[in-house]
Design a protein around this motif. Sequence first.
Motif, PDB file in Angstrom:
ATOM      1  N   LEU A  41     -27.915 -31.055 -59.751  1.00 56.70           N
ATOM      2  CA  LEU A  41     -28.815 -30.629 -58.676  1.00 56.70           C
ATOM      3  C   LEU A  41     -28.840 -31.638 -57.529  1.00 56.70           C
ATOM      4  O   LEU A  41     -29.847 -31.813 -56.864  1.00 56.70           O
ATOM      5  N   THR A  42     -27.681 -32.267 -57.292  1.00 59.92           N
ATOM      6  CA  THR A  42     -27.573 -33.253 -56.219  1.00 59.92           C
ATOM      7  C   THR A  42     -27.986 -32.633 -54.888  1.00 59.92           C
ATOM      8  O   THR A  42     -27.453 -31.611 -54.476  1.00 59.92           O
ATOM      9  N   PHE A  49     -38.636 -27.750 -55.418  1.00 56.92           N
ATOM     10  CA  PHE A  49     -40.076 -27.830 -55.652  1.00 56.92           C
ATOM     11  C   PHE A  49     -40.892 -27.303 -54.471  1.00 56.92           C
ATOM     12  O   PHE A  49     -41.985 -26.776 -54.654  1.00 56.92           O
ATOM     13  N   ASP A  50     -40.346 -27.436 -53.254  1.00 60.38           N
ATOM     14  CA  ASP A  50     -41.043 -26.932 -52.066  1.00 60.38           C
ATOM     15  C   ASP A  50     -40.757 -25.453 -51.830  1.00 60.38           C
ATOM     16  O   ASP A  50     -41.387 -24.833 -50.988  1.00 60.38           O
ATOM     17  N   LYS A  51     -39.771 -24.930 -52.538  1.00 59.12           N
ATOM     18  CA  LYS A  51     -39.324 -23.533 -52.381  1.00 59.12           C
ATOM     19  C   LYS A  51     -38.919 -23.247 -50.946  1.00 59.12           C
ATOM     20  O   LYS A  51     -39.226 -22.211 -50.374  1.00 59.12           O
ATOM     21  N   THR A  52     -38.207 -24.231 -50.365  1.00 63.59           N
ATOM     22  CA  THR A  52     -37.686 -24.075 -49.012  1.00 63.59           C
ATOM     23  C   THR A  52     -36.167 -23.942 -49.080  1.00 63.59           C
ATOM     24  O   THR A  52     -35.560 -24.137 -50.130  1.00 63.59           O
ATOM     25  N   THR A  83     -32.567 -19.975 -65.279  1.00 68.38           N
ATOM     26  CA  THR A  83     -33.170 -18.661 -65.039  1.00 68.38           C
ATOM     27  C   THR A  83     -34.543 -18.755 -64.376  1.00 68.38           C
ATOM     28  O   THR A  83     -35.224 -17.749 -64.232  1.00 68.38           O
ATOM     29  N   SER A  84     -34.932 -19.925 -63.957  1.00 72.00           N
ATOM     30  CA  SER A  84     -36.262 -20.118 -63.352  1.00 72.00           C
ATOM     31  C   SER A  84     -36.355 -19.406 -62.006  1.00 72.00           C
ATOM     32  O   SER A  84     -35.338 -19.142 -61.351  1.00 72.00           O
ATOM     33  N   PRO A  85     -37.578 -19.107 -61.572  1.00 73.60           N
ATOM     34  CA  PRO A  85     -37.748 -18.505 -60.239  1.00 73.60           C
ATOM     35  C   PRO A  85     -37.174 -19.396 -59.134  1.00 73.60           C
ATOM     36  O   PRO A  85     -36.623 -18.905 -58.149  1.00 73.60           O
ATOM     37  N   GLU A  86     -37.286 -20.711 -59.318  1.00 75.92           N
ATOM     38  CA  GLU A  86     -36.735 -21.639 -58.322  1.00 75.92           C
ATOM     39  C   GLU A  86     -35.211 -21.527 -58.244  1.00 75.92           C
ATOM     40  O   GLU A  86     -34.633 -21.578 -57.153  1.00 75.92           O
ATOM     41  N   ALA A  87     -34.580 -21.366 -59.392  1.00 78.99           N
ATOM     42  CA  ALA A  87     -33.122 -21.214 -59.405  1.00 78.99           C
ATOM     43  C   ALA A  87     -32.716 -19.922 -58.703  1.00 78.99           C
ATOM     44  O   ALA A  87     -31.783 -19.914 -57.896  1.00 78.99           O
ATOM     45  N   HIS A  88     -33.426 -18.834 -58.986  1.00 78.39           N
ATOM     46  CA  HIS A  88     -33.144 -17.563 -58.308  1.00 78.39           C
ATOM     47  C   HIS A  88     -33.301 -17.703 -56.793  1.00 78.39           C
ATOM     48  O   HIS A  88     -32.465 -17.218 -56.029  1.00 78.39           O
ATOM     49  N   ALA A  90     -33.181 -20.511 -54.945  1.00 76.35           N
ATOM     50  CA  ALA A  90     -32.151 -21.403 -54.384  1.00 76.35           C
ATOM     51  C   ALA A  90     -30.815 -20.676 -54.270  1.00 76.35           C
ATOM     52  O   ALA A  90     -30.124 -20.779 -53.242  1.00 76.35           O
ATOM     53  N   LEU A  91     -30.436 -19.941 -55.306  1.00 75.52           N
ATOM     54  CA  LEU A  91     -29.169 -19.194 -55.248  1.00 75.52           C
ATOM     55  C   LEU A  91     -29.208 -18.169 -54.125  1.00 75.52           C
ATOM     56  O   LEU A  91     -28.234 -17.997 -53.384  1.00 75.52           O
ATOM     57  N   GLY A  92     -30.332 -17.484 -53.989  1.00 74.50           N
ATOM     58  CA  GLY A  92     -30.464 -16.498 -52.916  1.00 74.50           C
ATOM     59  C   GLY A  92     -30.350 -17.134 -51.540  1.00 74.50           C
ATOM     60  O   GLY A  92     -29.657 -16.609 -50.667  1.00 74.50           O
ATOM     61  N   PHE A  93     -31.027 -18.270 -51.319  1.00 72.77           N
ATOM     62  CA  PHE A  93     -30.935 -18.981 -50.041  1.00 72.77           C
ATOM     63  C   PHE A  93     -29.492 -19.371 -49.733  1.00 72.77           C
ATOM     64  O   PHE A  93     -29.071 -19.357 -48.587  1.00 72.77           O
ATOM     65  N   CYS A  94     -28.743 -19.746 -50.786  1.00 68.79           N
ATOM     66  CA  CYS A  94     -27.362 -20.216 -50.593  1.00 68.79           C
ATOM     67  C   CYS A  94     -26.347 -19.065 -50.558  1.00 68.79           C
ATOM     68  O   CYS A  94     -25.156 -19.298 -50.397  1.00 68.79           O
ATOM     69  N   GLY A  95     -26.822 -17.832 -50.737  1.00 66.38           N
ATOM     70  CA  GLY A  95     -25.913 -16.699 -50.711  1.00 66.38           C
ATOM     71  C   GLY A  95     -25.073 -16.576 -51.965  1.00 66.38           C
ATOM     72  O   GLY A  95     -23.990 -15.993 -51.948  1.00 66.38           O
ATOM     73  N   ILE A  96     -25.566 -17.111 -53.083  1.00 66.19           N
ATOM     74  CA  ILE A  96     -24.852 -17.044 -54.349  1.00 66.19           C
ATOM     75  C   ILE A  96     -25.521 -15.984 -55.220  1.00 66.19           C
ATOM     76  O   ILE A  96     -26.722 -16.086 -55.501  1.00 66.19           O
ATOM     77  N   PRO A  97     -24.791 -14.960 -55.630  1.00 68.92           N
ATOM     78  CA  PRO A  97     -25.419 -13.925 -56.458  1.00 68.92           C
ATOM     79  C   PRO A  97     -25.774 -14.491 -57.841  1.00 68.92           C
ATOM     80  O   PRO A  97     -25.032 -15.290 -58.398  1.00 68.92           O
ATOM     81  N   PHE A  98     -26.914 -14.044 -58.357  1.00 75.18           N
ATOM     82  CA  PHE A  98     -27.292 -14.468 -59.713  1.00 75.18           C
ATOM     83  C   PHE A  98     -26.329 -13.775 -60.671  1.00 75.18           C
ATOM     84  O   PHE A  98     -26.033 -12.597 -60.526  1.00 75.18           O
ATOM     85  N   PRO A  99     -25.818 -14.508 -61.653  1.00 81.18           N
ATOM     86  CA  PRO A  99     -24.773 -13.939 -62.518  1.00 81.18           C
ATOM     87  C   PRO A  99     -25.291 -12.849 -63.447  1.00 81.18           C
ATOM     88  O   PRO A  99     -26.456 -12.833 -63.828  1.00 81.18           O
ATOM     89  N   THR A 100     -24.395 -11.937 -63.753  1.00 84.47           N
ATOM     90  CA  THR A 100     -24.651 -10.957 -64.806  1.00 84.47           C
ATOM     91  C   THR A 100     -23.677 -11.301 -65.919  1.00 84.47           C
ATOM     92  O   THR A 100     -22.478 -11.143 -65.764  1.00 84.47           O
TER      93      THR A 100
END
Length: 101
Positions: A41-42, A49-52, A83-88, A90-100
């Motif tokens: 998580l570099t 934590f700020d959800k920004t 699978t945390s809400p923060e991970a979802h 962050a991935l969304g902000f970065c344009g990375i789809p959550f894996p299936t």
Amino acid sequence: MKSTTLVVFIAFVVVLVSSPPQIESRVVVESTKPPCTTIDLTGCWPELFDKTKPSAQCCGTLKAQQPCYCDFIKNPALRKFATSPEAHLALGFCGIPFPTC
């Protein structure tokens, strides 16, 4: 003359058969998948934590680990983070789809 040619031909065949060519073959498999034992998580800590919106460094780190997401989810020690809400978020902000998986 015929017998000399025949002897030379037989000798040539014997030499060929008795010393087969040495052929070495190798299969080289190179993986582009990073090791999937820890989540890196570099550059992501404050944003998580700020959800920004994450920094470019954070998004780059998350994109580099994209091949590992299913491994993270399957690992009981990492699942809650992956699978945390923060991970979802962050991935969304970065344009990375959550894996299936």
